[in-house]
Design an enzyme around this catalytic site. Structure first.
Site, PDB file in Angstrom:
ATOM      1  N   SER A 171       0.845  -1.178   0.000  1.00 11.21           N
ATOM      2  CA  SER A 171       0.000   0.000   0.000  1.00 11.21           C
ATOM      3  C   SER A 171       0.882   1.230   0.000  1.00 11.21           C
ATOM      4  CB  SER A 171      -0.857  -0.029   1.276  1.00 11.21           C
ATOM      5  OG  SER A 171      -1.915   0.855   1.179  1.00 11.21           O
ATOM      6  N   THR A 179     -10.748  -7.296  -8.635  1.00 10.03           N
ATOM      7  CA  THR A 179     -12.082  -6.686  -8.526  1.00 10.03           C
ATOM      8  C   THR A 179     -11.948  -5.165  -8.570  1.00 10.03           C
ATOM      9  OG1 THR A 179     -11.879  -6.791  -6.119  1.00 10.03           O
ATOM     10  CG2 THR A 179     -13.173  -8.531  -7.167  1.00 10.03           C
ATOM     11  N   ARG A 197      -9.905  -2.551 -11.186  1.00 11.99           N
ATOM     12  CA  ARG A 197     -10.161  -2.061 -12.540  1.00 11.99           C
ATOM     13  C   ARG A 197      -9.353  -2.919 -13.507  1.00 11.99           C
ATOM     14  NH1 ARG A 197     -14.082   0.011 -10.965  1.00 11.99           N
ATOM     15  NH2 ARG A 197     -14.727   2.201 -11.087  1.00 11.99           N
ATOM     16  N   GLU A 209     -13.611  -3.392 -21.004  1.00  7.91           N
ATOM     17  CA  GLU A 209     -14.995  -3.761 -20.703  1.00  7.91           C
ATOM     18  C   GLU A 209     -15.963  -3.150 -21.711  1.00  7.91           C
ATOM     19  OE1 GLU A 209     -14.547  -3.892 -15.985  1.00  7.91           O
ATOM     20  OE2 GLU A 209     -16.516  -3.205 -16.635  1.00  7.91           O
ATOM     21  N   HIS A 223     -18.303  -7.592 -13.816  1.00  8.20           N
ATOM     22  CA  HIS A 223     -18.250  -6.376 -12.991  1.00  8.20           C
ATOM     23  C   HIS A 223     -19.438  -6.292 -12.018  1.00  8.20           C
ATOM     24  CE1 HIS A 223     -16.327  -2.095 -12.925  1.00  8.20           C
ATOM     25  NE2 HIS A 223     -16.759  -2.460 -11.728  1.00  8.20           N
TER      26      HIS A 223
END
Ligand code: DGY
Length: 319
Positions: A176, A236, A238, A267, A285
């Site tokens: 992170s 989950t 992008r 997408e 999605h």
């Protein structure tokens, strides 16, 4: 009374909230609104509620006009919005963090289970009416207990996924930009590591970082080769965070064991090679797709728009 344009169908609760104070023009078509229709409708709008399928850029903002005060995205991710262009024009941009955290973590974990326990493969056998019977070595998967989950992006959704992992007896490492609250890290027993280490030690890698230039193709051929050959990748967040062509090759060649994808690079297109592979679970999605969550997202977006139109600070501004 101001004019609010809603660029797609959203739960009634949000429209009703907006209608109490404003005139609402909500796209009701079964398909996404076309770019031409979108530009036609936003002209003269004071507020726009946008879905992640609509691109908000300089052209759209200029077409809307100088009276436009707020673009309220009905999504936590805002890669569809040119935030700098909004800022330059004095337009407030907002998103919907928090309200979809648990639903998205549920889908991440569902994909972890689908991939590691080969649930999609099993369902396809039954639906294709293939012969099958219980067998000692039939469709063996991989257990999660005692394994390591590597979380890339330890915001709210990453932390909620880590909580689920803990309940499944997994160890958690995370990468992170910043350290998380030490109490949360201690509760989750989560250790912060660099991406290289995370890829090397994880049995499952789950992506929860925002998409932008810094995370475009964050996971490509090199990173996939750095993972264990027994490991799984779940996305989950992008689609373009993963180089889909490289992933298809890695799955085909056994560089990694499997994957679970809720989001895709282009997408709604899915890389044709992925469609041919059994070791990837594919869902369209659905991260935030519960009645409760979509209602909360749309009403939060409405609250954001209403606040700005009243001259108040919105609950969840971007940046
Ligand atoms: C979001 O809010 O960014 C999600 O991807 C929508 O499902």
């Amino acid at each position: 009374m101001s004019r609010v344009v809603v660029t797609g169908r959203v739960p009634d609760a949000a429209i009703e909230k907006l209608r109490v104070e404003h005139e609402v023009d909500a796209w009701q078509g079964p398909e996404s609104i076309s770019r031409d229709e979108l530009l036609r409708r936003v002209a003269g709008a004071d507020a726009i509620l946008t879905l992640l399928t609509e691109r908000v850029d300089g052209e759209l903002l200029d077409t809307a006009g100088p009276q436009l005060k707020v673009v309220a995205n009905v999504a936590v991710g805002y890669d569809n919005i040119d935030v700098a262009a909004c800022r330059e024009r004095g337009v407030v941009a907002t998103n919907t963090p928090g309200v979809l955290t648990e639903a998205t973590a549920d889908i991440a974990f569902a994909l972890i289970l689908m991939a590691t326990r080969r649930l999609g493969e099993g369902e396809r056998i039954i639906r294709d009416r293939q012969p099958w019977k219980w067998g000692m070595f039939f469709l063996l998967g991989t257990g999660l207990q005692g394994k390591t989950l590597g979380i890339v992006g330890m915001g709210g959704i990453g932390q909620a996924t880590a909580r689920r992992a803990k309940a499944f007896g997994m160890d958690v490492v995370y990468q992170s930009r910043s350290e998380i609250d030490p109490d949360v890290a201690a509760e989750l027993g989560a250790r912060r590591v660099a991406l290289d280490e995370l890829l090397a030690v994880s049995d499952v890698v789950s992506l929860h970082c925002p998409y932008g230039p810094a995370t475009h193709h964050l996971i490509g051929a090199e990173q996939l080769s750095a993972m264990k050959s027994s490991a799984y990748l779940v996305n989950t967040a992008r689609g373009p965070i993963v180089d889909e062509a490289a992933l298809a090759t890695a799955l085909r060649d056994g560089t990694i064991a499997g994957a679970g994808l809720d989001v895709f690079e282009r997408e709604p297109e899915v890389h044709p090679e992925l469609l041919e592979l059994g070791n990837v679970a594919l869902v369209p999605h659905l991260g935030s797709a519960t009645i409760e969550t979509r209602t909360a997202m749309a009403t939060l977006a409405a609250d954001n728009a209403l606040a700005v139109l009243r001259g108040e600070l919105p609950p969840t501004p971007i940046g």
